[in-house]
Design a protein around this motif. Structure first.
Motif, short mmCIF file in Angstrom:
data_model
loop_
_atom_site.label_atom_id
_atom_site.label_comp_id
_atom_site.label_asym_id
_atom_site.label_seq_id
_atom_site.Cartn_x
_atom_site.Cartn_y
_atom_site.Cartn_z
N VAL A 106 16.12 -10.92 3.36
CA VAL A 106 16.60 -9.96 4.36
C VAL A 106 17.14 -8.73 3.64
O VAL A 106 17.67 -8.82 2.53
CB VAL A 106 17.71 -10.55 5.27
N ALA A 107 16.99 -7.59 4.29
CA ALA A 107 17.53 -6.32 3.84
C ALA A 107 17.93 -5.57 5.11
O ALA A 107 17.60 -6.01 6.21
CB ALA A 107 16.48 -5.54 3.05
N PRO A 108 18.64 -4.45 4.98
CA PRO A 108 19.07 -3.75 6.20
C PRO A 108 17.94 -3.38 7.15
O PRO A 108 18.13 -3.41 8.37
CB PRO A 108 19.75 -2.49 5.65
N THR A 109 16.75 -3.08 6.63
CA THR A 109 15.67 -2.60 7.51
C THR A 109 14.45 -3.51 7.55
O THR A 109 13.44 -3.15 8.16
CB THR A 109 15.22 -1.19 7.11
N GLU A 110 14.51 -4.68 6.90
CA GLU A 110 13.36 -5.58 6.99
C GLU A 110 13.74 -7.01 6.65
O GLU A 110 14.72 -7.27 5.95
CB GLU A 110 12.19 -5.11 6.13
N ALA A 111 12.92 -7.92 7.17
CA ALA A 111 13.04 -9.34 6.85
C ALA A 111 11.63 -9.85 6.58
O ALA A 111 10.66 -9.39 7.18
CB ALA A 111 13.67 -10.11 8.01
N VAL A 112 11.51 -10.80 5.66
CA VAL A 112 10.21 -11.38 5.30
C VAL A 112 10.26 -12.87 5.61
O VAL A 112 11.21 -13.56 5.27
CB VAL A 112 9.89 -11.14 3.81
N VAL A 113 9.21 -13.36 6.27
CA VAL A 113 9.14 -14.75 6.70
C VAL A 113 7.69 -15.22 6.59
O VAL A 113 6.77 -14.42 6.67
CB VAL A 113 9.66 -14.92 8.15
N GLN A 114 7.50 -16.53 6.39
CA GLN A 114 6.16 -17.11 6.48
C GLN A 114 6.03 -17.78 7.83
O GLN A 114 6.96 -18.47 8.28
CB GLN A 114 5.91 -18.12 5.36
N THR A 115 4.88 -17.60 8.46
CA THR A 115 4.68 -18.16 9.79
C THR A 115 4.57 -19.68 9.75
O THR A 115 4.03 -20.24 8.80
CB THR A 115 3.41 -17.60 10.45
N PRO A 116 5.06 -20.33 10.80
CA PRO A 116 4.86 -21.77 10.93
C PRO A 116 3.45 -22.04 11.44
O PRO A 116 2.79 -21.12 11.94
CB PRO A 116 5.90 -22.17 11.98
N PRO A 117 2.98 -23.27 11.36
CA PRO A 117 1.69 -23.59 11.99
C PRO A 117 1.76 -23.35 13.49
O PRO A 117 2.83 -23.45 14.11
CB PRO A 117 1.50 -25.07 11.69
N PHE A 118 0.61 -23.04 14.08
CA PHE A 118 0.52 -22.84 15.53
C PHE A 118 0.85 -24.15 16.23
O PHE A 118 0.35 -25.21 15.86
CB PHE A 118 -0.89 -22.36 15.89
N ALA A 119 1.70 -24.08 17.24
CA ALA A 119 2.16 -25.28 17.94
C ALA A 119 1.12 -25.85 18.90
O ALA A 119 1.25 -26.98 19.34
CB ALA A 119 3.46 -24.98 18.69
N GLY A 120 0.09 -25.08 19.21
CA GLY A 120 -0.99 -25.57 20.07
C GLY A 120 -0.80 -25.23 21.53
O GLY A 120 0.25 -24.77 21.97
N GLY A 121 -1.86 -25.47 22.29
CA GLY A 121 -1.84 -25.25 23.73
C GLY A 121 -2.30 -23.87 24.13
O GLY A 121 -2.28 -22.93 23.35
#
Length: 95
Positions: free
Chosen positions: A45-60
């Motif tokens: 995290v930084a003041p103007t951005e956050a970096v994340v990896q996506t979780p698997p798609f939950a389906g449906g």
């Protein structure tokens, strides 16, 4: 948010742009991003951005249901919807 899509098995590194990501704290382990309700801890995290990896798609929902909304939590508990129109699209791998 960039990119705005990734594969259904998750693991896409996504950069979220905005302001105030570090206003509650600067500890990434307390900051979560939820893609269609499936939450992942933010990597940085930084003041103007956050970096994340996506979780698997939950389906449906079939093909149309693979587009999900984004929610954020700066304290690891309370989630709020990201800005209007912020959606992530999950894709199948092509052969």
């Amino acid at each position: 948010m960039r990119p705005s899509g990734g594969f259904i098995d998750g693991g896409t590194t996504v950069t979220l742009g905005g302001t105030g990501f570090d206003s509650f704290n600067s500890m990434p382990n307390n900051t979560l991003a939820a893609f269609g309700g499936a939450a992942e801890r933010v990597l940085s995290v930084a003041p103007t951005e956050a970096v994340v990896q996506t979780p698997p798609f939950a389906g449906g929902g079939g093909e149309a249901g693979r587009t999900v909304g984004l929610q954020l939590s700066l304290n690891g508990v309370d989630f709020e919807d990201a800005a209007d129109g912020v959606l992530f699209r999950y894709y199948e791998h092509t052969t």
